[in-house]
Design a protein around this motif. Structure first.
Motif, mmCIF file in Angstrom:
data_model
loop_
_atom_site.group_PDB
_atom_site.id
_atom_site.type_symbol
_atom_site.label_atom_id
_atom_site.label_comp_id
_atom_site.label_asym_id
_atom_site.label_seq_id
_atom_site.Cartn_x
_atom_site.Cartn_y
_atom_site.Cartn_z
ATOM 1 N N MET A 1 44.557 30.195 39.520
ATOM 2 C CA MET A 1 44.094 31.570 39.513
ATOM 3 C C MET A 1 42.596 31.810 39.545
ATOM 4 S SD MET A 1 46.710 33.208 36.458
ATOM 5 C CE MET A 1 45.727 34.168 35.918
ATOM 6 N N LYS A 2 42.008 30.692 38.874
ATOM 7 C CA LYS A 2 40.453 30.845 38.802
ATOM 8 C C LYS A 2 39.878 30.706 40.206
ATOM 9 C CE LYS A 2 36.490 28.526 36.597
ATOM 10 N NZ LYS A 2 35.889 27.774 35.708
ATOM 11 N N ARG A 3 40.520 29.625 40.756
ATOM 12 C CA ARG A 3 40.033 29.424 42.177
ATOM 13 C C ARG A 3 40.381 30.683 43.186
ATOM 14 N NH1 ARG A 3 41.991 24.817 46.419
ATOM 15 N NH2 ARG A 3 40.586 25.215 48.055
ATOM 16 N N THR A 4 41.360 31.487 42.984
ATOM 17 C CA THR A 4 41.703 32.714 43.706
ATOM 18 C C THR A 4 40.672 33.694 43.460
ATOM 19 O OG1 THR A 4 44.156 32.317 43.715
ATOM 20 C CG2 THR A 4 43.492 34.470 44.226
ATOM 21 N N ILE A 5 40.339 33.688 42.009
ATOM 22 C CA ILE A 5 39.423 34.924 41.670
ATOM 23 C C ILE A 5 38.015 34.634 42.290
ATOM 24 C CG2 ILE A 5 38.339 35.640 39.574
ATOM 25 C CD1 ILE A 5 40.871 35.440 38.017
ATOM 26 N N LEU A 6 37.360 33.237 42.173
ATOM 27 C CA LEU A 6 36.217 33.024 42.855
ATOM 28 C C LEU A 6 36.063 33.330 44.352
ATOM 29 C CD1 LEU A 6 35.431 29.782 40.920
ATOM 30 C CD2 LEU A 6 34.401 31.792 40.499
ATOM 31 N N HIS A 7 37.442 33.374 44.962
ATOM 32 C CA HIS A 7 37.215 33.782 46.572
ATOM 33 C C HIS A 7 37.507 35.013 46.874
ATOM 34 C CE1 HIS A 7 37.154 29.263 46.378
ATOM 35 N NE2 HIS A 7 36.572 29.325 47.274
ATOM 36 N N ILE A 8 37.239 36.079 45.904
ATOM 37 C CA ILE A 8 37.442 37.429 46.513
ATOM 38 C C ILE A 8 36.320 37.852 47.038
ATOM 39 C CG2 ILE A 8 37.820 39.544 45.458
ATOM 40 C CD1 ILE A 8 39.517 38.498 43.164
ATOM 41 N N ASP A 9 36.579 38.586 48.218
ATOM 42 C CA ASP A 9 35.234 39.061 48.824
ATOM 43 C C ASP A 9 34.894 40.399 48.040
ATOM 44 O OD1 ASP A 9 36.184 37.192 50.888
ATOM 45 O OD2 ASP A 9 37.323 38.408 52.002
ATOM 46 N N MET A 10 33.625 40.407 48.598
ATOM 47 C CA MET A 10 32.785 41.582 48.104
ATOM 48 C C MET A 10 32.240 42.628 49.134
ATOM 49 S SD MET A 10 30.656 39.542 45.291
ATOM 50 C CE MET A 10 30.229 40.958 44.483
ATOM 51 N N ASN A 11 32.251 43.745 48.834
ATOM 52 C CA ASN A 11 31.873 44.791 49.807
ATOM 53 C C ASN A 11 30.418 45.335 49.814
ATOM 54 O OD1 ASN A 11 33.999 44.473 51.658
ATOM 55 N ND2 ASN A 11 35.123 45.878 50.301
ATOM 56 N N ILE B 1 28.979 33.235 47.669
ATOM 57 C CA ILE B 1 27.497 33.318 48.232
ATOM 58 C C ILE B 1 26.591 33.487 47.043
ATOM 59 C CG2 ILE B 1 25.396 34.781 49.307
ATOM 60 C CD1 ILE B 1 27.677 35.086 51.586
ATOM 61 N N LYS B 2 25.634 32.830 46.663
ATOM 62 C CA LYS B 2 24.793 33.106 45.615
ATOM 63 C C LYS B 2 24.558 34.584 45.195
ATOM 64 C CE LYS B 2 21.057 30.824 44.900
ATOM 65 N NZ LYS B 2 19.917 30.078 45.089
ATOM 66 N N LYS B 3 24.585 34.777 44.186
ATOM 67 C CA LYS B 3 24.457 36.522 43.510
ATOM 68 C C LYS B 3 23.143 36.887 44.169
ATOM 69 C CE LYS B 3 25.036 39.535 39.781
ATOM 70 N NZ LYS B 3 25.454 39.732 38.436
ATOM 71 N N SER B 4 22.033 35.973 43.923
ATOM 72 C CA SER B 4 20.742 36.349 44.226
ATOM 73 C C SER B 4 20.486 36.606 45.885
ATOM 74 C CB SER B 4 19.470 35.166 43.688
ATOM 75 O OG SER B 4 19.815 34.028 44.289
ATOM 76 N N ASP B 5 21.533 35.991 46.649
ATOM 77 C CA ASP B 5 21.367 36.227 47.873
ATOM 78 C C ASP B 5 22.184 37.073 48.623
ATOM 79 O OD1 ASP B 5 19.485 34.034 47.951
ATOM 80 O OD2 ASP B 5 21.138 32.558 48.335
ATOM 81 N N ARG B 6 23.125 37.811 47.914
ATOM 82 C CA ARG B 6 24.086 38.841 48.615
ATOM 83 C C ARG B 6 23.552 39.836 49.215
ATOM 84 N NH1 ARG B 6 27.938 38.242 43.298
ATOM 85 N NH2 ARG B 6 28.708 36.089 43.558
ATOM 86 N N TYR B 7 22.506 40.486 48.710
ATOM 87 C CA TYR B 7 22.011 41.739 49.385
ATOM 88 C C TYR B 7 21.085 41.433 50.597
ATOM 89 C CZ TYR B 7 23.163 44.334 45.075
ATOM 90 O OH TYR B 7 23.768 44.818 44.039
#
Length: 124
Positions: free
Chosen positions: A7-17, A35-41
């Protein structure tokens, strides 16, 4: 593998829009959550601009040009996470020149950078 680890592995790989907008164009960019949070934008904006410049949708980019007679890049590009679409305070204003440098688009970078300098000289 335990159910909890799966479950943790699945949650970590959810895509973001993310949404990226420029002069008469917009793009919906899907990023991997790892992708690192600081690099997403920066990453979302880079992928969108590369798609615009190459006139093709890259993987994870849904590009829409609103007016083919009048669209392009400006000094800034607006980027926001889909979950923050109504929260303007969470939108990010990105310097297009920085994004072009990140993409290694040096000719386009120079064009935008020269325009930035011209605007500074004219007090705009």
């Amino acid at each position: 593998m335990t159910l909890m680890k799966m479950m943790k592995r699945t949650i970590l790989h959810i895509d973001m829009n993310f949404f990226v907008t420029g002069h008469n164009w917009l793009a919906k960019v899907t990023l991997e959550k790892d992708i690192k949070k600081s690099d997403r934008y920066t990453e979302a904006t880079t992928r969108a601009i590369e798609s615009l410049l190459d006139q093709e949708e890259k993987e994870g980019v849904n590009l829409k040009v609103l007016n083919y007679d009048d669209y392009g890049l400006g000094l800034i590009t607006l980027t926001y996470d889909e979950k923050d679409s109504k929260k303007e305070g969470e939108h990010r204003v990105m310097l297009t020149s920085n994004i072009l440098a990140n993409a290694g688009r040096w000719d386009d970078y120079k064009t935008i950078k020269d325009y930035e300098e011209k605007c500074k000289e004219e007090g705009l």
